[in-house]
Scaffold this active site. Structure first.
Site, PDB file in Angstrom:
ATOM      1  N   ASN A   1      -9.359   1.954   9.274  1.00  0.00           N
ATOM      2  CA  ASN A   1      -8.675   1.573  10.507  1.00  0.00           C
ATOM      3  C   ASN A   1      -9.303   2.288  11.707  1.00  0.00           C
ATOM      4  OD1 ASN A   1      -5.152   1.109  11.362  1.00  0.00           O
ATOM      5  ND2 ASN A   1      -6.890   1.138  12.705  1.00  0.00           N
ATOM      6  N   THR A   2      -9.165   3.628  11.736  1.00  0.00           N
ATOM      7  CA  THR A   2      -9.570   4.380  12.915  1.00  0.00           C
ATOM      8  C   THR A   2     -11.057   4.242  13.228  1.00  0.00           C
ATOM      9  OG1 THR A   2      -7.857   5.956  12.307  1.00  0.00           O
ATOM     10  CG2 THR A   2      -9.379   6.639  14.014  1.00  0.00           C
TER      11      THR A   2
ATOM     12  N   ALA B   1      -9.470   5.583   3.927  1.00  0.00           N
ATOM     13  CA  ALA B   1      -9.305   6.693   4.870  1.00  0.00           C
ATOM     14  C   ALA B   1     -10.505   7.626   4.913  1.00  0.00           C
ATOM     15  CB  ALA B   1      -8.052   7.517   4.566  1.00  0.00           C
ATOM     16  N   GLY B   2     -10.838   8.040   6.120  1.00  0.00           N
ATOM     17  CA  GLY B   2     -11.857   9.062   6.314  1.00  0.00           C
ATOM     18  C   GLY B   2     -13.243   8.548   6.667  1.00  0.00           C
TER      19      GLY B   2
ATOM     20  N   GLY C   1      -7.946   9.227   9.500  1.00  0.00           N
ATOM     21  CA  GLY C   1      -8.276   9.288  10.920  1.00  0.00           C
ATOM     22  C   GLY C   1      -9.289  10.354  11.295  1.00  0.00           C
TER      23      GLY C   1
ATOM     24  N   LYS D   1       0.868  -1.172   0.000  1.00  0.00           N
ATOM     25  CA  LYS D   1       0.000   0.000   0.000  1.00  0.00           C
ATOM     26  C   LYS D   1       0.904   1.222   0.000  1.00  0.00           C
ATOM     27  CE  LYS D   1      -2.847   2.866   2.885  1.00  0.00           C
ATOM     28  NZ  LYS D   1      -3.768   3.041   4.009  1.00  0.00           N
TER      29      LYS D   1
END
Lengths: 66, 267
Positions: free
Chosen positions: B218-219, B196-197, B170, B109
């Site tokens: 992830n977050t 992301a986001g 994040g 990645k």
């Protein structure tokens, strides 16, 4: 001789190999990569690859990340 | 249940020549501990998990459990990232470290960040790194902005997947520009993943409804009050969004249209 491992100077025996360094550092059995002076050392070369004075060694692992 | 399974049919997707069933990819950062990481990843149903590549903490190496002891490469496809890199050179170096660490596995990645506050990718360095990594035989999944032109350039440069951000890493702000994500999906011939986001389950469903091949997060899971429960919610949301995309949504109308018969009320 003096080498740098993960940014820290270390005094090690002359003619140390990468395999020898793994023993000296008492690294566990987990997956890792070893880089010497910016070049990844293939596992097959660990027993032969001799470290030299001033070599910059990085010991790399996988950690949590996104 | 049998009917649903039949309707889903064969909806596996291909990434770099490999077949995957789950369309949710998850990161492994920010969890309380490795047990929670493992439990959340398992609950998410993900088959592909991202990891970061860092210096070993020498001295603690032997005692400390290793991430890959909890998430075995035999069970999961490990997707190493180049997070923290600011230039193409740095990212290429980390990609080589990752490939050696993972016994030659070529997936990476690619993430080259150009700004610390927004963690926005540097498009020029990202494109340079993509070209060089592809030439070295890597299978590049590239993190990028939601710029449709840049996304197309990255795909043409040989990236195996293009991964536009929904919002800054994040941030949990959700899909800020769904129109651009749709444009990228329409234009790129390689899989498009939102990366992301994403903040909550509805964001993941929207990404899939826009036609993305998969979603990476992830977050949103790790920072939920109950990460394992959120992992399940995300799994379900990705499945629901994908089904809605395949089913084809009704056309929106500006006027009401009664669902019940208008005549013959007995009142």
């Amino acid at each position: 001789m003096r080498i740098i491992v993960n940014g820290e100077p270390r005094e090690v025996n002359a003619a140390l190999t990468v395999a020898g360094l793994i023993d000296v550092l008492a690294l566990g059995p987990g997956k890792r990569a070893i880089e010497c002076n910016g070049r990844v050392i293939p596992k097959s070369e660990y027993p032969e690859h001799q470290l030299g004075e001033g070599d910059v060694v990085e010991v790399i692992q996988a950690v949590g990340g996104g | 249940m049998g009917t649903l399974a039949t309707r889903d049919g064969d909806d596996d997707w291909l990434l770099a020549g490999r077949r995957f069933h789950s369309r949710l990819l998850v990161g492994t950062g920010k969890y309380r501990d490795l047990e929670q990481t493992r439990d959340a990843v398992e609950a998410s149903g993900a088959e592909i998990v991202t990891v970061a590549i860092r210096r070993t903490n020498i001295g603690q190496d032997r005692e400390r459990p290793n991430l890959l002891d909890f998430l075995s490469p035999d069970r999961y496809t490990i997707l190493p990232n180049t997070a923290g890199c600011r230039t193409a050179e740095e990212a290429i170096r980390v990609a080589r470290q990752a490939r050696a660490l993972l016994d030659g596995a070529p997936l990476v990645k690619l993430e080259v960040v150009g700004d610390d506050l927004s963690l926005y990718p540097d498009g020029l360095e990202t494109l340079r790194a993509t070209e060089r990594l592809v030439a070295e035989g890597f299978w590049v999944l590239v993190y990028t902005t939601d710029d449709p032109v840049l996304a197309q350039r990255l795909a043409e440069a040989g990236a195996h997947a293009v991964m536009p951000l929904a919002a800054p890493i994040g941030s949990g702000l959700g899909i800020l520009n769904p129109h651009n994500i749709r444009l990228i999906v329409e234009r790129c011939r390689v899989p498009v993943l939102v990366d992301a986001g994403v903040g909550t389950a509805s964001d993941a469903a929207i990404a899939m409804e826009l036609g993305c091949e998969a979603v990476l997060m992830n977050t949103a899971i790790a920072s939920a009050r109950d990460p394992v429960l959120m992992a399940q919610a995300m799994r379900d949301a990705v499945i629901a969004g994908r089904r809605a995309y395949r089913a084809g949504r009704m056309a929106p109308k500006s006027h009401a249209s009664a669902s019940s018969p208008r005549r013959d009320t007995a009142a």
